[in-house]
Design a protein around this motif. Structure first.
Motif, mmCIF file in Angstrom:
data_model
loop_
_atom_site.group_PDB
_atom_site.id
_atom_site.type_symbol
_atom_site.label_atom_id
_atom_site.label_comp_id
_atom_site.label_asym_id
_atom_site.label_seq_id
_atom_site.Cartn_x
_atom_site.Cartn_y
_atom_site.Cartn_z
ATOM 1 N N ALA A 177 -12.380 -8.712 1.350
ATOM 2 C CA ALA A 177 -12.861 -9.804 0.265
ATOM 3 C C ALA A 177 -11.899 -9.706 -0.959
ATOM 4 O O ALA A 177 -11.538 -10.701 -1.600
ATOM 5 C CB ALA A 177 -14.238 -9.136 -0.227
ATOM 6 N N GLU A 178 -11.158 -8.374 -0.950
ATOM 7 C CA GLU A 178 -9.984 -8.250 -2.094
ATOM 8 C C GLU A 178 -8.657 -8.704 -1.515
ATOM 9 O O GLU A 178 -7.665 -8.584 -2.535
ATOM 10 C CB GLU A 178 -9.991 -6.614 -2.391
ATOM 11 N N GLU A 179 -8.481 -9.527 -0.382
ATOM 12 C CA GLU A 179 -7.234 -9.823 0.075
ATOM 13 C C GLU A 179 -6.197 -8.895 0.040
ATOM 14 O O GLU A 179 -4.994 -9.307 -0.432
ATOM 15 C CB GLU A 179 -6.936 -11.056 -0.464
ATOM 16 N N VAL A 180 -6.430 -7.512 0.254
ATOM 17 C CA VAL A 180 -5.660 -6.564 0.322
ATOM 18 C C VAL A 180 -4.498 -6.532 1.387
ATOM 19 O O VAL A 180 -5.002 -7.115 2.619
ATOM 20 C CB VAL A 180 -6.194 -5.096 0.617
ATOM 21 N N ARG A 181 -3.257 -6.418 1.176
ATOM 22 C CA ARG A 181 -2.478 -6.487 2.422
ATOM 23 C C ARG A 181 -1.673 -5.200 2.772
ATOM 24 O O ARG A 181 -0.886 -5.501 3.970
ATOM 25 C CB ARG A 181 -1.128 -7.579 1.861
ATOM 26 N N ALA A 182 -2.003 -4.466 2.158
ATOM 27 C CA ALA A 182 -1.387 -2.880 2.585
ATOM 28 C C ALA A 182 -2.216 -1.945 2.226
ATOM 29 O O ALA A 182 -3.069 -1.859 1.503
ATOM 30 C CB ALA A 182 -0.132 -2.718 1.934
ATOM 31 N N LEU A 183 -2.567 -0.837 3.218
ATOM 32 C CA LEU A 183 -3.442 0.261 3.147
ATOM 33 C C LEU A 183 -2.866 1.599 3.250
ATOM 34 O O LEU A 183 -2.136 1.877 4.207
ATOM 35 C CB LEU A 183 -4.695 0.112 4.106
ATOM 36 N N ALA A 184 -2.871 2.570 2.160
ATOM 37 C CA ALA A 184 -2.461 4.021 2.159
ATOM 38 C C ALA A 184 -3.777 4.871 2.729
ATOM 39 O O ALA A 184 -5.007 4.642 2.175
ATOM 40 C CB ALA A 184 -1.810 4.491 0.928
ATOM 41 N N ILE A 185 -3.645 5.826 3.594
ATOM 42 C CA ILE A 185 -4.614 6.700 4.022
ATOM 43 C C ILE A 185 -4.069 8.141 3.797
ATOM 44 O O ILE A 185 -3.174 8.587 3.992
ATOM 45 C CB ILE A 185 -4.938 6.653 5.377
#
Length: 694
Positions: free
Chosen positions: A155-163
């Motif tokens: 929904a937020e159109e995120v392109r990268a994710l850190a865990i």
């Protein structure tokens, strides 16, 4: 000659800077080094590389290795142009990334600002999971929560994710499971998990590192993909390797995942080249100083080895974000040939950090620049030849440079053009001297005990000024200084670095456990390096540990013999730690107990290197072929312009002696020999300058 033989003959190295792209090509068969230089092409960096390779007479189809250093990662981070990024973190720790260390470096600065996270708070998501400091399970990972987060990311159109999960450096299984879930559920995401980058404690630093890797990774992956497609279209049959911040090389596939490791890619290659030069000429201690079109960088070689750091503050100590990965200890300042000079508060003269870059560039380039720069000042003072810049490929406009200095600074301040130009160079030299102090004085070293190795297109122009500022007695200008970082890639090696946090008092350290950890890291490193390139020769392993006195918070890194724990030689470990602490902080506590914080290990795969060549010997007087005549150069406001001898570097011979003032010109750089300084050409063609009064 078969195509296979041709393909194995060339090694291409390309260093993409903010202003210029430098290329060095070595032909293993003909033993010939060729160089190319062109303006960088910010819109599509690959085009600048292709132009530089063509200028150097190279061909990707005939190359066995392509070595690459780029500013893509660091520029993306500093300019905040990365992907829209989210952070998934252990429940209860959502705000550690923003809270940081709650320190205030400038206590009396009323305008102080905290660091600004790369991930906004609304995009930081908490997950119910928890492990203890020893890695034991407290609360299992909730997969239903991950699905809810995945919907929010879409929904937020995120392109990268850190865990980042708490204590994942001890047991990364939860991070591994979360990464697998998100990659399968949202395949368009660039996913970065903390344990892949850092297996050290300190959750804030690990969160910052992982977020930065995700933030730049999406763009770096695109850039490297574009580069790989270009190489494929060019029928490149060899290995594509990228320079890390450690100065070592790693394969492009790993660089696409661990992009943050290439932050100081180009500058690190220059320090590697300076280290190789020190070994060649028998120099133990040197400062590697690199000045290009946009920035100036400095690193230190101590006892023949470059100084390393466990991380850096990107954006400055006061407001920057920490990156916790092994890297060369390089400090940087926004002063280069393209740095813009302007009038600041109180009618003061300021230089940088804003730069004209490659586009439009300095005024004298004639590409649309209107504000005066350091390069314009050098041209106005006669230190650059308008008709011989880049071997005559790029004529410079003296009149435009003078007009810009007069209009923007000289007229408003009521000063002459030469006065302003000299002031620009002195301010630039003072600023760059500070970056040298940060890698020497702030680490317990005295800059006067070191030689200054100056390179980069603008380094030789300013090296003597910086040496006088710091009372450094000797300056060394290597061959082809304008291409030196690209050359440093050709003498670089494949390298993998590993760190494991394990707390233990030195007096009762678990020797067997430490030896097992080192053996595991070494096995992993040997396999990774061997698989990266078919050109690996010997493998070298270096051991170390982060240590501190009992009761201290921060640790220092100590190099250790590989068998020191196997021998149980606690006294040697303590003595080495005491010595490092004494050097760094000016004191040591011999009677105090120490403790181990983390174990370090690096595995280096030695790559083939271009052979060192001596130049023809000569007399003290330079040959007639080296004389280009005389030029009017401004050094001293009391004397004005002085008649100054100009020499062609390629025609100089070993033992030639040149008394200042003088200029030594070559294709991509000019070396300034100040009045009363003396330069001598050594057996390998390096310019050795003895500085007056130092």
């Amino acid at each position: 000659m078969t195509k296979q033989n041709i393909a194995a003959s060339l090694r291409i190295a390309a260093d993409v800077g903010g202003t210029f792209t430098d290329v060095a090509i070595f032909d293993d068969e003909g033993q010939v080094l060729s160089l190319g230089k062109t303006l960088s092409t910010p819109a599509r960096l690959v085009e600048g590389i292709a132009t530089g390779v063509a200028k150097a007479g190279g061909d990707f189809a005939n190359a066995a290795l392509f070595l690459h250093g780029t500013t893509v990662a660091i520029n993306t981070l500093l300019e905040r142009t990365g992907a829209r990024t989210a952070l998934v973190i252990t429940a209860g720790f959502r705000d550690i990334y923003e809270i940081g260390r709650v320190n205030r470096p400038e206590a009396y600065n009323l305008f102080f600002r905290k660091h600004v996270p790369l991930v906004e708070r609304a995009l930081r998501f908490e997950v119910s999971e928890r492990r203890a400091a020893d890695g034991s399970l407290i609360r299992p990972l909730d997969m239903e929560e991950l699905e809810q987060i995945a919907c929010a990311l879409e929904a937020e159109e995120v392109r990268a994710l850190a865990i980042l999960f708490l204590h994942s450096y001890r047991d990364p299984s939860h991070e591994i499971a979360a990464r697998a879930f998100f990659e399968a559920r949202l395949p368009h995401l660039f996913v970065s998990a903390s344990h892949e980058l850092s297996q050290e404690y300190r959750e804030f630093e690990r969160a910052s590192t992982t977020a930065a890797n995700a933030y730049v990774g999406h763009q770096v992956r695109h850039y490297l993909g574009e580069m790989e497609q270009f190489l494929k279209d060019a029928e490149f049959p060899g290995s594509f390797l990228v320079v890390q911040s450690t100065g070592g090389l790693y394969d492009s596939a790993l660089a696409r995942r661990e992009s943050i490791r290439m932050l100081e890619s180009g500058p690190a290659a220059g320090v590697v080249g300076a280290t190789a030069l020190c070994a060649q000429i028998g120099l133990a201690n040197a400062i590697a100083f690199d000045m290009g079109g946009t920035t100036a960088k400095a690193g230190v070689i101590l006892d023949g080895q470059p100084l390393m750091a466990g991380g850096a503050m990107i954006g400055g100590y006061a407001e920057g974000l920490p990156i916790q990965i092994p890297m060369l200890d390089i400090q940087e300042v926004g002063t280069g040939g393209g740095s813009i000079a302007r009038i600041g508060p109180g009618r003061s003269l300021r230089v940088g950090p804003r730069s004209a870059g490659a586009v439009p560039g300095p005024v004298c380039y004639g590409n649309g620049g209107v504000e005066p720069t350091v390069t314009d000042a050098n041209l106005v003072l006669g230190r650059l030849a308008a008709d011989r810049f880049l071997g005559g490929e790029m004529p410079l406009d003296v009149a435009a440079a003078r007009d810009a200095i007069e209009a923007h600074i000289g007229g408003p301040l009521g000063l002459g053009v030469e006065q302003v130009a000299e002031g620009i160079l002195r301010i630039a030299a003072a600023t760059m001297s500070n970056v040298v102090k940060r890698v020497t004085t702030e680490r317990g070293l005295d800059a006067r005990d070191f030689a200054l190795i100056a390179y980069g297109g603008a380094g030789p122009l300013h090296a003597a000024l910086i040496a006088r500022e710091l009372h450094i007695a000797r300056v060394i200008i290597p061959n082809a200084p304008g291409h030196f970082s690209a050359y440093g890639m050709l003498v670089g090696d494949l390298r993998r670095d590993y760190v494991r946090t394990r707390f233990a008092r030195l007096a009762d350290a678990p020797i067997e456990e430490f030896n097992t950890i080192w053996q595991q890291m070494e096995a992993e490193g040997r396999a990774a390096v061997r698989d990266a390139s078919p050109f690996i020769g010997d493998l070298r392993v270096q051991h170390g540990a982060d240590m501190r006195y009992v009761g201290q918070e921060h640790a220092v890194s100590v190099d250790l013999p590989g068998d020191v724990f196997a021998r149980g030689d606690i006294d040697t470990i303590k003595a080495k730690f005491d010595a490092v602490h004494q050097q760094r902080y000016g004191f040591s506590a011999l009677a105090e107990g120490a403790e181990i914080v983390s174990l370090r290990l690096s595995v280096t795969g030695v790559m083939p290197k271009p052979p060192l060549e001596r130049i023809a010997p000569g007399e003290a007087t330079p040959p007639d072929a080296a004389r280009l005549g005389h030029h009017q150069v401004y050094f001293d406001p009391l004397k004005g312009f002085e008649q100054t001898a100009v020499y062609r570097r390629s025609a100089l011979r070993a033992n030639n002696r040149i008394a200042g003032p003088a200029l030594i010109e070559e294709h991509a750089s000019t070396t300034v020999i100040l009045p009363e300084d003396v330069a001598v050409i050594d057996d390998f063609g390096n310019i050795i300058i003895t500085v007056r009064g130092a």
